[in-house]
Design an enzyme around this catalytic site. Structure first.
Site, PDB file in Angstrom:
ATOM      1  N   ASP A  63       0.821  -1.213   0.000  1.00 43.85           N
ATOM      2  CA  ASP A  63       0.000   0.000   0.000  1.00 43.85           C
ATOM      3  C   ASP A  63       0.855   1.263   0.000  1.00 43.85           C
ATOM      4  O   ASP A  63       0.366   2.360   0.297  1.00 43.85           O
ATOM      5  CB  ASP A  63      -0.895   0.026   1.255  1.00 43.85           C
ATOM      6  CG  ASP A  63      -2.083  -0.911   1.141  1.00 43.85           C
ATOM      7  OD1 ASP A  63      -2.342  -1.416   0.036  1.00 43.85           O
ATOM      8  OD2 ASP A  63      -2.756  -1.143   2.164  1.00 43.85           O
ATOM      9  N   ASP A 118       5.501  -8.977   9.050  1.00 39.87           N
ATOM     10  CA  ASP A 118       5.597  -7.532   8.896  1.00 39.87           C
ATOM     11  C   ASP A 118       6.943  -7.175   8.279  1.00 39.87           C
ATOM     12  O   ASP A 118       7.868  -7.991   8.230  1.00 39.87           O
ATOM     13  CB  ASP A 118       5.435  -6.841  10.250  1.00 39.87           C
ATOM     14  CG  ASP A 118       3.971  -6.773  10.690  1.00 39.87           C
ATOM     15  OD1 ASP A 118       3.083  -7.065   9.857  1.00 39.87           O
ATOM     16  OD2 ASP A 118       3.715  -6.418  11.859  1.00 39.87           O
ATOM     17  N   ASP A 120       9.566  -5.573   9.123  1.00 42.85           N
ATOM     18  CA  ASP A 120      10.830  -5.581   9.858  1.00 42.85           C
ATOM     19  C   ASP A 120      11.274  -6.978  10.283  1.00 42.85           C
ATOM     20  O   ASP A 120      12.254  -7.117  11.019  1.00 42.85           O
ATOM     21  CB  ASP A 120      10.717  -4.694  11.098  1.00 42.85           C
ATOM     22  CG  ASP A 120       9.567  -5.104  12.011  1.00 42.85           C
ATOM     23  OD1 ASP A 120       8.471  -5.326  11.481  1.00 42.85           O
ATOM     24  OD2 ASP A 120       9.758  -5.185  13.242  1.00 42.85           O
ATOM     25  N   ASP A 212      -5.448  -8.408  14.539  1.00 38.31           N
ATOM     26  CA  ASP A 212      -4.900  -9.716  14.888  1.00 38.31           C
ATOM     27  C   ASP A 212      -5.536 -10.274  16.163  1.00 38.31           C
ATOM     28  O   ASP A 212      -5.899 -11.446  16.241  1.00 38.31           O
ATOM     29  CB  ASP A 212      -3.382  -9.628  15.043  1.00 38.31           C
ATOM     30  CG  ASP A 212      -2.932  -8.423  15.869  1.00 38.31           C
ATOM     31  OD1 ASP A 212      -3.788  -7.695  16.400  1.00 38.31           O
ATOM     32  OD2 ASP A 212      -1.710  -8.207  15.985  1.00 38.31           O
TER      33      ASP A 212
END
Length: 467
Positions: A63, A118, A120, A212
């Site tokens: 995005d 994610d 990282d 989540d």
């Protein structure tokens, strides 16, 4: 914990002896938004996971509104040419933020299982081989969650304290929940979902900031099971600046209370036992401790008048109870963190020295998290604000924070003001030789001053970097 680890290893050994030729198809989803500093290493790590190419689909759910898109496009083309099943999926808008992106990927996913990382995170090459088998360990396993590791845990006092806090969550809390059949949450990343379970539970919702946590509870209310694996560690990056950490905590605190309001009525109506319902209530409302800390700090001056010599007899029993509660609230979490460090780190004694820093930071972000709790209770909407990642592991690396750093917010004024208030209270208690609240007020003073001041300093640095 050692027994659980041994059982997991034995199960994996038996599984791969009999099932190595019947592997399921897995889709790895990488939701990213403006992650130019870390997206390349993420994609490299996922592509290098050991699993047959024909059974591993990779979705980069992008995005982004900056050069991250170009970086992703180039990498996807490179790995497509190498015959990897990798797709670059972009949306015209960010409706639903991360949850919306995951729903988009869900509709297109080819895999029976969906791994989520994610930006990282850096999953190890054997991540699938150590996690996928546990979907077959017992019936209706919806989720397998791995433990988080931290590539920059020693970057600063802030990251050391965060890593200790997160170790306590994963090693003690998550383990206790899954091993005792209680409600366990997906941590948003470094885990794998059964696609059928997500669909059966209604997909990803974005009416809370913790999609989540929300999906985890909805799946378990539907009868699905969860699994936490202590032995599988997925390295990640901890926020290195205070404003990013406060933003992350604000999102988690607000999302937890939003989820509590949404989910707890269903939990109380379920057929679960009393203990499991109470555990869910405590779990989802854990951030309510921060408003309570603020109230206690503000009441320190009024309580001083109750402790005058003329009133001492009438309040002595009450104060003893309060003192015991303060001691319990201090030493119980400390014991949890000590155990988590002993289990996970060889230098655990050295790391335990930093537990007071975690307590100070926990007090310092109380205003930030109280604001989040109040916003959730009042149904105040806010966007999903990503936590900036810079790909920073060592302090000698220059951080290009010009465009990704978060601005200071007004809570910093409140933090410094409350720090002054607690300091005045601490001095007054010492002068009156009343020490019941002195320890608590000292921690609050250091915490509020530290967090508030660091927020301002980082904001000044950010402004300078812009010019």
């Amino acid at each position: 914990m050692k027994k659980e680890s041994f059982q997991n290893k034995e199960f994996l050994k038996r599984f791969w002896l009999t099932n190595k030729d019947t592997l399921p198809k897995v889709t790895t989803q990488l939701p990213v938004y403006n992650e130019r500093y870390v997206v390349e290493r993420l994609i490299h790590a996922v592509v290098n996971i050991h699993y047959p190419k024909e059974l591993h689909e990779i979705q980069v759910l992008d995005d982004s509104q900056d050069e991250t898109k170009d970086i992703v496009a180039a990498l996807v083309k490179k790995y497509k040419d190498m015959e990897y099943n990798i797709k670059h999926i972009s949306r015209e808008n960010r409706i639903g933020f991360k949850a919306g992106a995951l729903n988009t990927g869900l509709k297109m996913a080819e895999g029976e299982f969906l791994a989520i990382f994610d930006a990282d995170f850096l999953p190890d090459k054997d991540f699938f081989y150590k996690t996928i088998p546990f979907f077959y360990e017992k019936e209706k396993v919806a989720l397998v969650q791995a433990r988080w590791g931290y590539v920059n845990r020693n970057y600063s006092l802030l990251t050391i304290a965060q890593s200790i806090g997160m170790d306590g969550h994963f090693i003690i809390e998550q383990g206790a929940r899954t091993w005792n059949g209680l409600y366990m949450n997906f941590n948003g990343t470094a885990g794998i979902w059964r696609k059928e379970a997500i669909i059966d539970s209604g997909g990803w919702h974005y009416d809370t900031l913790t999609e989540d946590l929300d999906l985890s509870y909805r799946a378990q209310l539907k009868g699905w099971n969860t699994k936490f694996i202590f032995d599988v560690v997925a390295p990640s990056e901890i926020p290195i600046d205070v404003n990013a950490y406060k933003s992350q905590q604000h999102r988690w605190a607000k999302g937890s209370i939003q989820t509590a309001k949404k989910i707890l009525p269903q939990v109380f109506k379920s057929k679960d036992g009393f203990i499991k319902k109470m555990q869910a209530c405590i779990h989802l409302n854990q951030y309510m401790v921060h408003p309570m800390m603020i109230v206690l700090a503000l009441l320190s001056y009024p309580l001083m008048f109750l402790l005058k010599p003329t009133n001492r007899i009438s309040v002595s029993f009450t104060m003893k109870i309060v003192w015991c509660l303060i001691l319990l609230g201090t030493f119980a979490p400390s014991f949890l963190y000590i155990i988590s460090q002993k289990v996970s780190c060889k230098d655990w004694l050295k790391r335990c020295i930093f537990i007071p820093a975690l307590m100070i930071i926990g007090c310092g972000i109380a205003i930030n998290n109280t604001k989040a709790v109040v916003e959730a209770l009042l149904n105040m909407k806010s966007d999903f604000i990503r936590t900036p990642k810079y790909g920073v592991i060592k302090r000698d690396k220059i951080t290009a924070i010009k465009n990704y750093a978060l601005a200071v917010n007004l809570t910093s004024f409140g933090e410094i003001f409350l720090g002054i208030y607690c300091l005045a209270g601490f001095i007054q208690y010492l002068m009156n030789k009343e020490f019941i609240f002195g320890y608590f007020l000292l921690i609050c003073t250091i915490g509020f001053f530290s967090i508030g001041t660091l927020s301002f300093i980082e904001n000044i640095k950010r402004r300078r970097a812009m010019y």
